[in-house]
Design a protein around this motif. Sequence first.
Motif, mmCIF file in Angstrom:
data_model
loop_
_atom_site.group_PDB
_atom_site.id
_atom_site.type_symbol
_atom_site.label_atom_id
_atom_site.label_comp_id
_atom_site.label_asym_id
_atom_site.label_seq_id
_atom_site.Cartn_x
_atom_site.Cartn_y
_atom_site.Cartn_z
ATOM 1 N N LEU A 202 21.205 -34.576 32.122
ATOM 2 C CA LEU A 202 22.558 -35.068 31.864
ATOM 3 C C LEU A 202 23.288 -35.311 33.185
ATOM 4 N N ILE A 240 23.686 -40.085 29.017
ATOM 5 C CA ILE A 240 24.931 -39.310 28.894
ATOM 6 C C ILE A 240 25.399 -39.235 27.444
ATOM 7 N N PHE A 241 25.014 -40.197 26.623
ATOM 8 C CA PHE A 241 25.449 -40.114 25.229
ATOM 9 C C PHE A 241 24.446 -39.372 24.344
ATOM 10 N N PRO A 244 23.809 -34.697 25.225
ATOM 11 C CA PRO A 244 24.641 -33.645 24.624
ATOM 12 C C PRO A 244 24.240 -33.345 23.178
ATOM 13 N N ILE A 245 23.752 -34.349 22.462
ATOM 14 C CA ILE A 245 23.331 -34.108 21.074
ATOM 15 C C ILE A 245 22.128 -33.176 21.057
ATOM 16 N N VAL A 248 23.209 -29.585 21.744
ATOM 17 C CA VAL A 248 23.780 -28.945 20.560
ATOM 18 C C VAL A 248 22.684 -28.598 19.559
ATOM 19 N N LEU A 252 21.792 -24.846 18.297
ATOM 20 C CA LEU A 252 21.971 -24.390 16.915
ATOM 21 C C LEU A 252 20.678 -23.771 16.381
ATOM 22 N N ASN A 277 18.142 -35.096 11.282
ATOM 23 C CA ASN A 277 19.192 -36.074 11.539
ATOM 24 C C ASN A 277 19.700 -35.961 12.967
ATOM 25 N N LEU A 278 19.991 -34.718 13.405
ATOM 26 C CA LEU A 278 20.548 -34.527 14.745
ATOM 27 C C LEU A 278 19.519 -34.817 15.835
ATOM 28 N N MET A 281 18.936 -38.388 16.519
ATOM 29 C CA MET A 281 20.051 -39.082 17.174
ATOM 30 C C MET A 281 19.894 -39.031 18.678
ATOM 31 N N THR B 37 30.882 -36.928 27.979
ATOM 32 C CA THR B 37 29.682 -36.280 27.429
ATOM 33 C C THR B 37 30.069 -35.027 26.645
ATOM 34 N N ILE B 40 30.901 -35.945 23.238
ATOM 35 C CA ILE B 40 29.712 -36.104 22.394
ATOM 36 C C ILE B 40 29.245 -34.732 21.905
ATOM 37 N N SER B 44 28.940 -33.756 18.028
ATOM 38 C CA SER B 44 27.768 -33.262 17.303
ATOM 39 C C SER B 44 28.111 -32.002 16.515
#
Lengths: 656, 206, 105
Positions: A202, A240-241, A244-245, A248, A252, A277-278, A281, B37, B40, B44
């Motif tokens: 990142l 960068i987009f 972060p997903i 997370v 989790l 799903n996450l 992405m 970021t 984002i 999420s």
Amino acid sequence: MWESLKEFASWFFVTGDPLIYGAMVSIALTMVAIVFVLTKYKKWGWLWREWLTTVDHKRIGIMYLIASLLMLFRGGVDALLMRVQLAFPNLEFLHSDHYNAIFTTHGTIMILFMAMPMMFGLFNMVVPLQLGARDVAYPFLNAVSFWLFMFGAMLFNLSFVIGGSPDAGWLSYPPLSQNDFSPGPGQNFWIWGIQISGIGSLATGINFIVTILKMRAPGMKLMKMPMFSWSVLSSCIMIIFAFPILTVTIALLYLDRFAGAHFFTMDGGGNPMMYLNLIWMWGHPEVYIVVVPAFGIFSEVVATFAKKKLFGYTSMVIAVMGISILSFFTWAHHFFTMGTSANVIAFFAITTMLIAIPTGVKIFNWLFTMYRGKISFKQPMMWTIAFIPCFVVGGATGVMLAVAPADYQYHNSYFLIAHFHQVLIGGVVFGYLAGIYYWWPKLFGFKLDEKLGAWGFWLWNIGFYVCFMPQYALGFMGMTRRYYTYGWDLGWEPLNLVSTVGAFLMGAGFVFQVWQITYSIKHGERDTTGDPWNGRTLEWSIPSPAPFYNFAVVPQVKELDDFWRVKEEKANGTYKEEPVHLEPIHMPKNSGLPFIMSFCWFIAGFGFVWEWTWMAAIGMVGVALVMWARSFQYDTDYYVPVDEVRRTEASLGRVY
Amino acid sequence: MQQVANNHEHGHAHDHEHGHEDHEQLKVLGFWIFLVTDCILFGSLFATYAVLMHSYAGGPTGKELFELPGVIASTFILLTSSFTSGLAILAMNKGKVKELIGWLVVTALLGLSFIGLEISEFTHLVHEGATMSTSAFWSAFFTLVGTHGVHVSVGLFWMVAIMMQLRRRGLTPVTRRKVTTLSLYWHFLDVVWIFLFTVVYLMGVM
Amino acid sequence: MANHTNHNSHAESHGSLKSYVIGFILSIVLTIIPLVLVMNPLFSKVGTIVAIMIMAVLQFVIQLFFFMHIREGEKPRWNVQTLVLGLVIVLTIVAGSIWIMAFNV
């Protein structure tokens, strides 16, 4: 005491498999050898001052490259072990658990610890040089990124000998990756190895976006920027987009495992499908993150070796930037069969097919650039030419997979395996190899041997088709992925055997490439001009290997392919020599903090993996302390005096 | 101004100073991108919360356990701290270091009380039998709200570090840039809280 | 030196006390309205949700303009472009997840 120690060791270390004992011994021997050599030749100080603390983008690039080649070796060995197991029906070379661990680590390593660092290596080696910049926007952060990647990768690979490898697939779908089905630290190694290196990725994304937007040489408008830098911008926007997903999602998953949360569990209202799903992405943009820079490399290579301006530069820019946005609207095609509404499936099938349009534009642009060009078939160009048919077939099978009703047949079969290996090897690996051959002289000052390279090239290419074409057929014959063995009655054995032979041909290709590198260090053709390929962009205007400050004088750019313009004007006598005025050069100071901070992350990660809270806390406190210390550091840069610049340039044969 | 002058150690002071400023501007842009970021990241978490917000698994619901008065208080505290961090910027632009540090202290104290309220809310919820492992809803709740709380706490540490540097070095291009990025971060956290407040608490008690 | 200071304040955040106070007051108002709407429902449930989401977005915009000074800074405004793109992605993540998962909950 002794008994409890033995008990601890028996679950701490991986035991019971001769292959792993062999690997343990060889790892231990290698480490002893490295320590011995460093001590004997008194190289510890050199290692620390010149490499571990460096903030020079070129050196960081080289370290990325070395790490990624080692990871390519490990991932490749994993692949060969799998192909051996599948060569004949009912083989008992690997038992099922071991096979599961191997396909998991193969996928994770190849994408996250091989493709990503090789890509970052190329970013670092090339982008500032191509832009006419002295370094990246944040050199310190760049070092942090590298060491986070490195320690993340080491943490992941440690699972091989300590605690046990993850074995729930490269994306670790729950519920299989939950505590109930994957107890022990293996899955945590997967989570924290990726998590730590992901933070680094990142930061690299942010770093190169700012570098490209803000640090271009004067006169280099965006639409005069070389295509590779455009592709890096596109890739970094996706980083960068998307990253972060990922952060997370796996955080989790860890909370589910560590804190008893119910995000993706089967009970307590959790929903495993949310994980799919996450993760996709992130996962879908991720494959474009690694392939788009390869498109940039092909664009540079094609223009250089066809000695023509890139055909359709503007359309190429639009295609590359368009793909970075489109990539965020296709993720659900990875789980069409999961079960969702028909509208969702229709939407994502169409967006997936739309991707083929900008990709097609690029293929035609490369073909038209070659058309009527005087092509010289050097190694970078060979890989580029090999890429085109390979990627077209891979793309076409991708469109087949995008047809949602048909996907119910193809899903998770060997057809899918063959498809994504074709785009990832044909696109990413071929592209990065082309890039490494192309920019190698700029980094190291010599070319890689053509003859050994040709052996590597043909073995890789023939091996590729022998390995993966049969897998398309196997998919249609009903063989699904992740089978660890199959019976004689299924009729799959001839094609599987052929596929295994192909895999070993590719392995032989890799051996030739390693040989090629070691041979060329001594015997490779030296690059004395700084412009070995008759290049078009700024990086070829400076000596090879590039001095640590890159450009003695910041270039003034007038056109796209500005170095080509200068060479042409010099040839026809219209070039106006401008008075050169050397100035002191502002450079960042080396720092040991990135290494120390990443090491603290490693300690924290190891604590999280074993769920030893005390150790994780120590590591995180260490990270915080280093950040605190860095915040109070004000003496972070210095000026290179004009005399030193003049001396360095003179030693490289350039007089100012 | 004394401090700025102190920075002019080298011979070609003026050039260098300009180089520094450009460099500081570069860092502000990088920080903006980092904040995006972070958007984002929270996006999420919001998506996860939105998908799991009715998965109570027979456990308590938000409507049963949320206590709005405390949450409303935290909302106004954080909003005010966002305002005072803006006043800090105004003081900085006027070149008043003492006033700047004063407003930062006020901001930090407000931030600290926000964290205090959040901790007491979490303790209350745990006493009522709602923990991370009660149900998917509570997992999503604690993670989303907790991540924001961790961000605020990190901001507090950062703020202390910057106040110390301001006392030691006064206003230089570097400390100015640090205050600027810190206040951006603080405003950003308030913006995230607006959505937390709306989606988690207001919609939760409806 | 005076010149220099000007340059500094020019490059960094502008903003006057007035703009901060206006932003603060508007934010307070936009926090109170949704509170009142939730406590004493005027609209249907869906109507209230839409209304309070609009208030939240408005407050976000206000803070962007009055506190974070999104209009200022040198051109081209890469920060604004990144933010807009980021918000599009955030919207995609949230709306996409809800849409895809609606079938499974």
